[in-house]
Design an enzyme around this catalytic site. Structure first.
Site, PDB file in Angstrom:
ATOM      1  N   ASP A 130      52.280  48.469  31.554  1.00 30.42           N
ATOM      2  CA  ASP A 130      53.045  48.977  32.681  1.00 30.42           C
ATOM      3  C   ASP A 130      54.014  50.039  32.172  1.00 30.42           C
ATOM      4  O   ASP A 130      54.453  49.960  31.014  1.00 30.42           O
ATOM      5  CB  ASP A 130      53.820  47.855  33.387  1.00 30.42           C
ATOM      6  N   ILE A 190      48.181  53.868  32.223  1.00 31.10           N
ATOM      7  CA  ILE A 190      46.816  53.364  32.113  1.00 31.10           C
ATOM      8  C   ILE A 190      45.821  54.511  31.991  1.00 31.10           C
ATOM      9  O   ILE A 190      44.864  54.447  31.207  1.00 31.10           O
ATOM     10  CB  ILE A 190      46.483  52.478  33.328  1.00 31.10           C
ATOM     11  N   GLU A 191      46.064  55.594  32.747  1.00 28.33           N
ATOM     12  CA  GLU A 191      45.139  56.716  32.685  1.00 28.33           C
ATOM     13  C   GLU A 191      45.196  57.437  31.341  1.00 28.33           C
ATOM     14  O   GLU A 191      44.326  58.265  31.027  1.00 28.33           O
ATOM     15  CB  GLU A 191      45.401  57.708  33.821  1.00 28.33           C
ATOM     16  N   SER A 196      47.088  44.695  39.751  1.00 27.62           N
ATOM     17  CA  SER A 196      47.637  44.949  41.072  1.00 27.62           C
ATOM     18  C   SER A 196      48.020  46.422  41.136  1.00 27.62           C
ATOM     19  O   SER A 196      49.173  46.793  40.912  1.00 27.62           O
ATOM     20  CB  SER A 196      48.863  44.057  41.320  1.00 27.62           C
ATOM     21  N   ILE A 215      56.692  42.521  36.683  1.00 25.61           N
ATOM     22  CA  ILE A 215      57.619  41.509  36.163  1.00 25.61           C
ATOM     23  C   ILE A 215      56.892  40.235  35.743  1.00 25.61           C
ATOM     24  O   ILE A 215      57.528  39.236  35.414  1.00 25.61           O
ATOM     25  CB  ILE A 215      58.717  41.172  37.180  1.00 25.61           C
ATOM     26  N   GLY A 216      55.550  40.266  35.773  1.00 23.15           N
ATOM     27  CA  GLY A 216      54.788  39.137  35.240  1.00 23.15           C
ATOM     28  C   GLY A 216      54.269  38.148  36.256  1.00 23.15           C
ATOM     29  O   GLY A 216      53.943  37.014  35.897  1.00 23.15           O
ATOM     30  N   GLY A 217      54.150  38.562  37.512  1.00 19.05           N
ATOM     31  CA  GLY A 217      53.662  37.634  38.540  1.00 19.05           C
ATOM     32  C   GLY A 217      52.272  37.110  38.248  1.00 19.05           C
ATOM     33  O   GLY A 217      52.004  35.909  38.382  1.00 19.05           O
ATOM     34  N   CYS A 262      50.335  50.160  45.542  1.00 16.99           N
ATOM     35  CA  CYS A 262      49.913  49.918  46.930  1.00 16.99           C
ATOM     36  C   CYS A 262      50.318  51.046  47.874  1.00 16.99           C
ATOM     37  O   CYS A 262      49.828  51.115  49.000  1.00 16.99           O
ATOM     38  CB  CYS A 262      50.502  48.606  47.426  1.00 16.99           C
TER      39      CYS A 262
END
Length: 382
Positions: free
Chosen positions: A41, A64-65, A83, A20-22, A86
């Site tokens: 994203d 991305i891959e 980021s 969301i652009g953090g 996680c």
């Protein structure tokens, strides 16, 4: 007479896992001359929020891959912000590390980095506590060293900045040599921001950190306990006062609330909230989870980490707010085990417990006032 030095062009920034652009907002707050040339994203909901807040930034809804070296090279970036997922490293997850398919994109980045036509000058990575002991992190360090980066790692929480929310996270910043850090420490993790005027930096060696990540300690941290494992064990043997609180738990929370370096929860609440009713906790949840809710008041200086399930699930997903400032928590839970469900509900209703609103959670996460959550966040409570 020497001519003034020409201003340097803004850094070209690639934002991976842009969400969301953090990271983008943090970059703006840093006042560094920089431009996000691309954000990547695949989360469609997050991308809606990102586009609403940064309509002029190129947003690539692609895995991305799935990106090639040539595609990365065409972006011609000087800095990477990222980021990665996680879930492979979180303490309440499966902890499959690099065997988790969700690390595939991150490993792809590590494979791409040495093959870029232009090595980025700077890299900033954020992830959960637990990443620092992972194989993925070991692979990251090997890649950075082979690409001639110098790096520094941190374990930091918003509490470091006086924000009353415990959300311990791993950060790593890397500079392409010959750039270095004036506070460089090797094989160590800084646990607060470096102070150039102080030699009393609190450091944690990676080797000793491995020994502290016991199961008991991890569970305590998930519940926002920042005390050591010994305190946790001694508290477990104490008599329960009310709720599931021992005298040790109560004292710890009182110490947190008396820490004047922290702001109060009320400083982060949404002003002019017209209708709080969508955020009040349903009676069935109150009865079922009353004893395990982390309840904070407006003058408290603490709250636990908010998770993705907040608003849908109750246990371990974040603090709830007691809006009745004139009602004492201990009195409500007196003789709680011996009264009927109707009486329990009557007692609990006096607290006027509600979830934090999306705007308030954004405030506790450091998002600026001009950040717009758009309509997608409201789906969680409607």
């Amino acid at each position: 007479m020497m001519e003034p030095e020409a201003p340097r062009p803004p850094l070209r920034v690639l934002e991976l896992y842009s969400g969301i652009g953090g990271m983008h907002f943090a970059l703006k707050e840093s006042c560094i001359a920089a431009e996000v040339v691309a954000a990547i994203d695949i989360n469609t909901v997050a991308n809606e929020v990102y586009k609403h807040n940064f309509p002029n930034t190129y947003l690539c809804p692609k895995t991305i891959e799935g990106m090639t070296v040539d595609e990365f090279n065409r972006l011609d970036f000087d800095m990477i912000l990222m980021s990665p997922p996680c879930q492979p490293f979180t303490r309440i997850g499966s902890q499959k590390d690099v065997l988790d398919p969700r690390t595939k994109s991150f490993l792809h980045i590590l494979d791409i980095l040495p093959r870029l036509s232009k090595t980025p000058k700077y890299i900033l990575l954020e992830n959960v506590k637990g990443f620092e002991t992972s194989v993925a992190r070991d692979n990251l360090i090997k890649t950075l060293e082979s690409c001639r980066y110098t790096y520094q790692a941190f374990l930091l929480s918003p509490t470091t900045l006086g924000i009353p929310n415990s959300r311990l996270r791993y950060f790593l910043i890397a500079k392409f040599r010959p750039d270095t850090f004036c506070f460089q420490t090797f094989n160590q993790i800084l646990e607060h921001f470096p102070d150039h005027d102080s030699t009393d930096l609190k450091l944690t060696e990676v080797s000793s950190l491995n020994q502290t990540l016991s199961t008991d300690g991890n569970k305590k941290e998930q519940n926002n306990s920042e005390s050591c494992a010994d305190n946790s064990k001694s508290q477990a043997n104490e008599t329960l006062l009310y709720k599931l609180e021992t005298s040790g738990h109560v004292k710890q929370k009182q110490n947190q609330d008396n820490n004047l370096s922290m702001q109060m929860i009320q400083d982060f609440l949404e002003e002019g909230l017209q209708d709080p009713s969508p955020y009040f906790i349903p009676p069935k949840f109150l009865l079922r989870y009353a004893l395990i809710l982390d309840i904070v008041g407006q003058t408290c200086r603490r709250s636990v980490c908010f998770t993705k399930g907040y608003g849908h699930y109750v246990e371990g997903t974040g603090s709830v707010l007691k809006t009745a400032s004139d009602v004492e928590l201990a009195l409500v839970f007196q003789s709680f085990e011996t009264i009927s469900e109707d009486e329990k509900l009557t007692q609990l209703s006096k607290l006027k417990l509600r979830y934090f609103t999306p705007r308030e959670i954004a405030n506790l996460h450091g998002f600026p006032p001009d950040f717009s959550m758009y309509y997608v966040f409201l789906r969680k409570f409607r």
